[in-house]
Design a protein around this motif. Structure first.
Motif, PDB file in Angstrom:
ATOM      1  N   THR A  39     -13.428  53.479  19.340  1.00 28.29           N
ATOM      2  CA  THR A  39     -13.513  52.107  20.294  1.00 28.29           C
ATOM      3  C   THR A  39     -14.623  52.191  21.241  1.00 28.29           C
ATOM      4  O   THR A  39     -14.817  53.450  21.760  1.00 28.29           O
ATOM      5  CB  THR A  39     -12.398  51.450  20.642  1.00 28.29           C
ATOM      6  N   LYS A  43     -11.801  51.677  24.838  1.00 29.21           N
ATOM      7  CA  LYS A  43     -11.006  50.376  25.264  1.00 29.21           C
ATOM      8  C   LYS A  43      -9.869  49.998  24.364  1.00 29.21           C
ATOM      9  O   LYS A  43      -9.070  49.270  24.673  1.00 29.21           O
ATOM     10  CB  LYS A  43     -11.806  49.165  25.538  1.00 29.21           C
ATOM     11  N   HIS A  44      -9.814  50.264  22.901  1.00 34.04           N
ATOM     12  CA  HIS A  44      -8.608  49.826  21.989  1.00 34.04           C
ATOM     13  C   HIS A  44      -8.362  48.562  22.214  1.00 34.04           C
ATOM     14  O   HIS A  44      -7.382  48.106  22.461  1.00 34.04           O
ATOM     15  CB  HIS A  44      -7.517  50.928  22.414  1.00 34.04           C
ATOM     16  N   SER A  45      -9.407  47.821  22.003  1.00 33.54           N
ATOM     17  CA  SER A  45      -9.446  46.440  22.315  1.00 33.54           C
ATOM     18  C   SER A  45      -8.726  45.686  21.062  1.00 33.54           C
ATOM     19  O   SER A  45      -8.550  44.221  20.997  1.00 33.54           O
ATOM     20  CB  SER A  45     -10.938  45.437  22.475  1.00 33.54           C
ATOM     21  N   TRP A  46      -8.302  46.209  19.982  1.00 30.84           N
ATOM     22  CA  TRP A  46      -7.955  45.770  18.762  1.00 30.84           C
ATOM     23  C   TRP A  46      -6.433  45.533  18.822  1.00 30.84           C
ATOM     24  O   TRP A  46      -5.745  46.454  19.528  1.00 30.84           O
ATOM     25  CB  TRP A  46      -8.366  46.334  17.635  1.00 30.84           C
ATOM     26  N   GLU A  47      -5.558  44.781  18.307  1.00 30.45           N
ATOM     27  CA  GLU A  47      -4.269  44.843  17.848  1.00 30.45           C
ATOM     28  C   GLU A  47      -3.925  44.416  16.366  1.00 30.45           C
ATOM     29  O   GLU A  47      -5.201  43.793  15.765  1.00 30.45           O
ATOM     30  CB  GLU A  47      -3.446  43.743  18.775  1.00 30.45           C
ATOM     31  N   GLY A  82      -8.686  41.084  18.058  1.00 28.93           N
ATOM     32  CA  GLY A  82      -9.306  41.632  18.972  1.00 28.93           C
ATOM     33  C   GLY A  82      -9.395  40.774  20.559  1.00 28.93           C
ATOM     34  O   GLY A  82      -8.901  39.795  20.338  1.00 28.93           O
ATOM     35  N   ASN A  83      -9.485  41.573  21.482  1.00 31.28           N
ATOM     36  CA  ASN A  83      -9.476  40.949  22.831  1.00 31.28           C
ATOM     37  C   ASN A  83     -10.734  40.739  23.469  1.00 31.28           C
ATOM     38  O   ASN A  83     -11.198  41.969  23.952  1.00 31.28           O
ATOM     39  CB  ASN A  83      -8.623  41.833  23.753  1.00 31.28           C
ATOM     40  N   GLU A  86     -11.113  42.417  27.012  1.00 32.62           N
ATOM     41  CA  GLU A  86     -11.177  43.760  27.216  1.00 32.62           C
ATOM     42  C   GLU A  86     -12.638  44.374  27.111  1.00 32.62           C
ATOM     43  O   GLU A  86     -13.013  45.233  27.815  1.00 32.62           O
ATOM     44  CB  GLU A  86     -10.316  44.553  26.035  1.00 32.62           C
ATOM     45  N   THR A  87     -13.477  43.980  26.218  1.00 30.70           N
ATOM     46  CA  THR A  87     -14.892  44.511  26.032  1.00 30.70           C
ATOM     47  C   THR A  87     -15.744  43.296  25.033  1.00 30.70           C
ATOM     48  O   THR A  87     -14.922  42.702  24.225  1.00 30.70           O
ATOM     49  CB  THR A  87     -14.679  45.611  25.211  1.00 30.70           C
ATOM     50  N   TRP A  90     -15.494  43.816  21.100  1.00 27.98           N
ATOM     51  CA  TRP A  90     -14.245  43.772  20.245  1.00 27.98           C
ATOM     52  C   TRP A  90     -14.513  43.377  19.086  1.00 27.98           C
ATOM     53  O   TRP A  90     -13.556  43.865  18.232  1.00 27.98           O
ATOM     54  CB  TRP A  90     -13.427  42.433  20.964  1.00 27.98           C
ATOM     55  N   ASP A  93     -15.173  46.829  17.562  1.00 22.79           N
ATOM     56  CA  ASP A  93     -14.101  47.699  17.322  1.00 22.79           C
ATOM     57  C   ASP A  93     -12.992  47.329  16.395  1.00 22.79           C
ATOM     58  O   ASP A  93     -12.562  48.215  15.501  1.00 22.79           O
ATOM     59  CB  ASP A  93     -13.391  47.703  18.712  1.00 22.79           C
TER      60      ASP A  93
END
Length: 177
Positions: A39, A43-47, A82-83, A86-87, A90, A93
């Motif tokens: 990412t 940031k790991h902006s995913w869920e 994605g958020n 966060e970035t 997203w 990512d």
């Protein structure tokens, strides 16, 4: 195990699935592929929302007017979120995580298909993402990028043809017409 090039050649989109659940180990490998994806700025902006319930799969299959009905017959769907707070990366990512899951599924002999949700409509007044957020209780500010369906391949598909690669889309040194 397939080498990476063979994996890429063999990975195709599957919209027809045979009956039956996926093994717990297979699901874990698919989800690990997503969680291991790189990412932007780490940031790991995913869920991810994992859906196996038949009723919920049927609801997801109605997220847009066309091109999603096959989700109802999948063994599993993963909603990729994605958020954007966060970035600004997203989308990238979440896209990387989505394709990692699809490649992992192919290595396991499991079929998959990307269903585009971002910038698609459920109705004239509700986006596909808003519809999914509503049925899955996804909180703001998360946005749905796509849904990836997974299942046992109903029948094999022929691999991609390497002789038909669009090499004219590759430009060396600078863009040429």
């Amino acid at each position: 195990m397939q080498d990476f090039n063979t994996l890429l050649i063999n990975r195709r989109s599957y919209r027809k699935y045979a009956d039956g659940p996926l093994s717990g180990d297979a699901v874990q490998f698919i989800l690990e592929a997503a969680l291991l994806s790189p990412t932007s700025k780490n940031k790991h902006s995913w869920e991810f929302v994992v859906v196996e319930d038949r009723e919920m799969l049927a609801k997801l299959s109605r997220c847009k007017a066309q091109s999603a009905a096959f989700i109802a017959d999948a063994a599993l769907a993963v909603v990729v979120l994605g958020n954007p707070l966060e970035t600004d990366a997203w989308i990238e990512d979440a896209s990387i995580a989505a394709i990692n899951m699809q490649l992992q599924a192919e290595e396991l002999g499991i079929g998959s298909c990307w269903v585009q949700v971002r910038n698609r409509d459920f109705s004239e007044t509700i986006t596909s993402g808003e519809y999914i957020n509503g049925i899955l209780d996804v909180p703001m500010p998360l946005e749905v990028l796509c849904v990836i369906s997974f299942g046992k391949k109903e029948k094999p598909r022929s691999p991609n043809n390497g002789d038909q690669l669009l090499w004219e889309k590759v430009h060396l040194g600078k863009y040429t017409f």
